[in-house]
Enzyme design. Sequence first.
Site, mmCIF file in Angstrom:
data_model
loop_
_atom_site.group_PDB
_atom_site.id
_atom_site.type_symbol
_atom_site.label_atom_id
_atom_site.label_comp_id
_atom_site.label_asym_id
_atom_site.label_seq_id
_atom_site.Cartn_x
_atom_site.Cartn_y
_atom_site.Cartn_z
ATOM 1 N N HIS A 74 3.570 0.434 55.587
ATOM 2 C CA HIS A 74 2.607 1.278 55.304
ATOM 3 C C HIS A 74 1.598 1.652 56.181
ATOM 4 O O HIS A 74 1.095 2.776 56.433
ATOM 5 C CB HIS A 74 2.155 1.343 53.997
ATOM 6 C CG HIS A 74 1.209 2.458 53.292
ATOM 7 N ND1 HIS A 74 2.040 3.519 53.078
ATOM 8 C CD2 HIS A 74 0.146 2.487 52.947
ATOM 9 C CE1 HIS A 74 1.144 4.285 52.735
ATOM 10 N NE2 HIS A 74 -0.129 3.721 52.717
ATOM 11 N N ASP B 276 -1.583 7.522 54.928
ATOM 12 C CA ASP B 276 -1.778 7.567 53.959
ATOM 13 C C ASP B 276 -2.612 8.512 53.290
ATOM 14 O O ASP B 276 -2.534 9.738 53.203
ATOM 15 C CB ASP B 276 -2.658 5.957 53.430
ATOM 16 C CG ASP B 276 -2.911 5.730 52.036
ATOM 17 O OD1 ASP B 276 -1.764 5.249 51.274
ATOM 18 O OD2 ASP B 276 -3.973 5.711 51.537
#
Length: 324
Positions: free
Chosen positions: A303, A101
């Site tokens: 994610h 991320d």
Amino acid sequence: MSTYRQTFISANGIRLHVAEQGDGPLVILCHGFPETSHAWRHQLSALADAGYHAIAPDLRGYGASECPSAIGQYTSLDIVSDLVTLIDALGERDAIVVGNDWGATIAWQAALLRPDIFRAVAALGVPMMGRAPMAPSRLFPQSDRAWFYTHYFSIPGLAERELERDVGATLRKIYFSASGDIGARDQDTPNPFGLMPRNGGMLDPLSDPPAMPTWLASGDLEKFVQAFSISGFRGGLNYYRNLDRNWEVQAAFEGLLVQVPALYLVGERDTGLAIPGMQGIIDAMPQLVPNLRDSQVIPGAGHWLQQERPDCVNNALIKFFGEL
């Protein structure tokens, strides 16, 4: 599995809290939003067992690390500077940098700007991207009815009020909605990192799951809740508030390529893959990263890749490191 050590290290004028385990070549693990160093708990032990000194800092503004007051102190260059001075404080000359991320964005920038120090890079979720044709505040979509989540994050105090109202519920909703456990992702799947209505908050469309996925034990979730209950979300949100500034200074590095060996991993159900054009950016990465050794899509994962599929990530990292 042995427990990682925790300590504080002064670097670049601030005090960073770090988790570390093992001895050997240095590997720095950079977390994303909203996470802390604890997101790398599985990698710390696996890399230590494989003969590496793995270190995961709470990036500035997160967890037990210092949270500078000025918004302008959260540019990508500030974070890269923290990592460079952290390596020096550890008495090391170089390191492999890994990120997920926001941590992936930082890892790419570190490898781009200081290949003499960051000898290899592995990025999870976020691919290496060239400089956009315009500032993010102009690039990301918004209308009278909806706006991209980064616009919402960019207004000081707005997102903090919502996210800090009930930290446990905030993290449960974001973690679940951005994970692979939500199922196959399409345009109707709730996405915390996408378009959101102007007349509501980020969390309103997200489900609070009756039980968390098996990859996030209650004790691990509680560590994240405790961290953000103390630090709040302001530090992490300030990264987004510097997107335009990052774009401006990136002009100085236009044309540079990431020359060090690189690895890219992404979950099949990562929220980023829902962004139009993202697959094309991933496919074009070798133009910006000529030494990209491998690019993998992890089936069923979302994610939070290093937490959701730790064995896949650990095996890929150790294989990549061993071939350097």
